[in-house]
Each structure stands twice: as C-alpha cells, then as structure tokens.
Write an enzyme that holds these catalytic residues in place. Structure first.
Site, PDB file in Angstrom:
ATOM      1  N   ASP A   1     -29.950-125.281  -5.949  1.00 43.67           N
ATOM      2  CA  ASP A   1     -28.991-124.371  -5.323  1.00 43.67           C
ATOM      3  C   ASP A   1     -28.945-123.039  -6.081  1.00 43.67           C
ATOM      4  OD1 ASP A   1     -26.900-123.883  -3.356  1.00 43.67           O
ATOM      5  OD2 ASP A   1     -25.563-123.846  -5.101  1.00 43.67           O
TER       6      ASP A   1
ATOM      7  N   LYS B   1     -30.084-119.183  -4.663  1.00 40.36           N
ATOM      8  CA  LYS B   1     -29.289-117.952  -4.816  1.00 40.36           C
ATOM      9  C   LYS B   1     -30.095-116.858  -5.534  1.00 40.36           C
ATOM     10  CE  LYS B   1     -24.980-120.487  -4.572  1.00 40.36           C
ATOM     11  NZ  LYS B   1     -24.014-121.303  -5.329  1.00 40.36           N
TER      12      LYS B   1
END
Ligand SMILES: NC(=O)c1ccc[n+]([C@@H]2O[C@H](COP(=O)([O-])OP(=O)(O)OC[C@H]3O[C@@H](n4cnc5c(N)ncnc54)[C@H](OP(=O)(O)O)[C@@H]3O)[C@@H](O)[C@H]2O)c1
Length: 357
Positions: A217, A221
């Site tokens: 994750d 980003k």
C-alpha cells in the site's frame, strides 16, 4: 445555478459517510458556491438505487427496499433518459473491475472522482491512456484521497510541480496502520504481536494484516506521487521491504498467520534492540526524484525529528524542493478514516464542479 449529478459507486465506509457529508453540504454550496448537488444513483457491487430527483436522507431504507440489479448500461441509459448534466462518477470501491469501466464512463460524459487507488497504480500505459481519454473528451479526474486520505498531498505536489518548483525528494510515513504499529511498538514495552492485535481491534489494519505488513500500500502511494512528478514508473520497479517473514507469506492461510503472529516478536524485538539510543522504528516511503528511486522500508529514526515524533496513526509527508532547501515542507495528520477520507472526496467534488461549464 449549476446542477451537478453524482453517481456514486461504493456505499461502504467511505461511500456512506460521503453521502451524509454531501447531503449536509448541499445548502451551503447552493448559497456560497453556486453549485446544486444531487445524487441520482448510488450502487454497490450488485445493486443500484435510481432516483432522478436525487436520493434523500432515507437512502439506506430506500436502498434496501428499491435497489435493483444493474449493469453499467442501465446507469448510462438512465442518465441519458433523464437528461442529467454535469455528471460526476465517484469511485468509492476498492475494485479493479470497476476501474475497467472508467474509459466508458468518460466516453459517456462522466467526470471522475476516486478514493480507489487502483486506476493510478496500474500500468503506465493505462495511466496515460486514461489521461488522453480525459483530455479528448474535456473531462476531469480528481483523486486527492489516494494518498494521505483527506490531507492535501496530491494537490500540493501537483501545485509545486506545475508551478515549476523542482521537487527533489518526498519522504514520510504513508500508512496509517504501519504508523500506529511502529509508533506504539517503539514507545511501549508491548510485544509486536500484541501491538498488531491491538491495531486490528481498532480497525487500523486490514482483516489480514499481511496486506499492511507487505508494504504494497505504501508502494502504491509512492507510485501515485512519483507519476505526479512525471516519473514514468511501474509498480514492479519500486523497492518494497516486506515485513512478512518468508515462512508466513501468502502460502500460509490468514487464520494460520493469525495463530502464528507470535513468531514476529523476536524479529521486531531485534530491530528495536539494534537501534542507536533515542531512536524509533518507522516504516517509510521515499522518492528520490533525481535518481527516480522509489523505496518503502523500515528505518530507525532519531526521536527528535518530525518523523520520529509522530503519534497515533498519523501520516507525515516531508516534501523537499529547491526553494525550500534543507527544510522540507511538512504535511501531517490523520491519514485514514472514513470521515476525513469522505471529506477529501467532497472537496474534490466541489473543485471539479466549479470547473464544469
Ligand atoms: N477508509 C479509509 O481510511 C480510506 C482512506 C483512503 C482511501 N480509501 C479508499 O476508499 C475506497 C473505499 O473504502 P471503504 O473503506 O469504504 O471500502 P468498503 O467499506 O469495503 O466499501 C466498498 C464498497 O464498494 C462496493 N463495490 C465493490 N466493488 C464494486 C463494483 N464493482 N461496483 C460498484 N461497487 C462496488 C462494495 O459493495 P459490496 O458491499 O456489494 O461489495 C462496497 O459498497 C477504497 O478504495 C479505499 O482504499 C479508504
């Protein structure tokens, strides 16, 4: 007054909070922003509720009673039959399948706002194709909540870059769950597995905490921000340090992982012990713009720095640029949660609405 029509896909945590925030903002927008907002369609993965005049405060009851099975075609037909203008499709799903529909939505007159990160983290080819399609049809795509939830990260990076400011590095804690885990573990004497369980109970981690511990994750980003800086990167090129030991990786079921999380204790105890005095553990993301290096990793950071001082599940982003020199621009605060995320989406909707003619 400009009437904007929202078609909302995803009515889970973020989507349902968003509906309430949009309904609450309606009067204020009409008075101060010249925008009247209506939500004629809301949908989950199976069913959609249609109401050409816009859903009301009773949407949950209405959805239970009147939502029907649907295909995208039904929604496209509905918007045409009812002459709905200024269309904004909001993606509050986490679905790859839904992203496959973006191009058709754009071709059918929709602008897009997404909390879902998938569209910006697929191949560079898809990323560029999506933008070409938006340009060709004169449509907009906003996705502030893809990084740092409601914190103004994407717009800040975009703004600096577009203004000609040379961003040299972005570094920070990009994950609310990993922030909580290492802030707590570094300060307390608790075992790593106890901290992980607590993070789960508080709803910070995914049901299978390995999704957080994989670092993917954070990697996603990093990719989103790097692409804002025109770095043509693919997800596979990011160096991501997974915190899951080989023996507990994807071959192991989620239940077995949960049973064996005690095996993480010794590993993280060693990381903690091996640090210099007055240092704390942080899982960070880093973009070195010059070398186009993207990395997600566990580091030991002096307690006295901004990164070393964050608390709870906060995110922090240090943006280094030529004009700011050695002192980065810092943005810090809650980087997860339905309320702040939905608010970020509301803000995107308003900005987008103001650009529609
Ligand atoms: N929560 C946060 O703090 C946060 C922060 C930043 C970004 N986000 C992003 O926001 C998005 C939503 O998160 P959430 O916590 O609200 O998730 P959630 O509670 O799991 O809700 C997801 C919703 O999407 C629907 N859905 C799934 N596939 C769909 C499809 N193909 N078409 C239409 N609807 C579909 C689901 O419907 P069913 O119930 O039928 O499956 C459900 O209503 C995610 O992409 C997440 O990464 C969340």
């Amino acid at each position: 007054m400009k009437k904007v029509n929202i078609i909302l896909f995803g009515i889970g945590n973020v989507g349902s909070t968003l509906i309430q925030q949009l309904l609450d903002a309606k009067k204020q927008w009409e008075k101060h922003s010249g925008v009247s907002v209506s939500i004629p369609v809301i949908a989950n993965s199976r069913k959609a509720l249609f109401n050409a005049a816009g859903i009301s405060e009773n949407w949950q009851k209405d959805f239970k009673k009147s939502a029907e099975k649907y295909k995208l075609e039904d929604i496209l037909d509905f918007t045409k039959e009812n002459d709905l203008e200024h269309l904004i499709a909001i993606d509050a799903t986490a679905s790859k399948e839904f992203v496959d529909l973006y191009i058709r939505l754009i071709q059918n007159g929709f602008n897009l706002v997404a909390a879902n990160k998938v569209a910006n983290t697929l191949s560079a080819e898809f990323y560029n194709k999506l933008r070409k399609e938006l340009d060709y049809h004169g449509k907009y795509f906003y996705y502030e909540t893809n990084v740092g939830a409601g914190l103004p990260i994407v717009q800040t990076v975009q703004g600096l870059h577009q203004a000609g400011e040379k961003v040299t590095k972005i570094r920070g804690v990009f994950s609310g769950s990993l922030s909580f885990i290492f802030n707590t573990f570094s300060e307390n004497k608790e075992k790593f597995s106890d901290v992980l369980r607590k993070a789960g109970r508080l709803g910070y981690t995914e049901p299978d905490a390995r999704e957080d511990l994989s670092g993917n994750d954070v990697g996603r980003k990093l990719l989103i921000l790097a692409r804002e800086l025109q770095l043509e990167k693919e997800f596979q090129e990011i160096k991501i340090q997974s915190l899951i030991p080989e023996k507990l990786n994807g071959q192991t079921s989620a239940e077995e992982f949960q049973r064996r999380i005690g095996e993480l204790d010794e590993i993280f105890f060693q990381h903690k012990k091996d640090q210099n005095k007055d240092h704390v553990l942080r899982y960070i993301g880093e973009i070195e713009v010059g070398s186009a290096n993207l990395e997600a990793k566990l580091i030991s950071e002096p307690k006295s720095t901004a990164l070393g001082q964050i608390k709870g599940a906060d995110n922090i982003f240090e943006i280094y640029t030529e004009s700011y020199g050695d002192q980065p621009l810092v943005i810090q605060g809650a980087g997860a949660g339905a309320a702040v995320t939905a608010r970020g989406v509301v803000s995107d909707v308003l900005k987008l609405s103001q650009r529609l003619n």
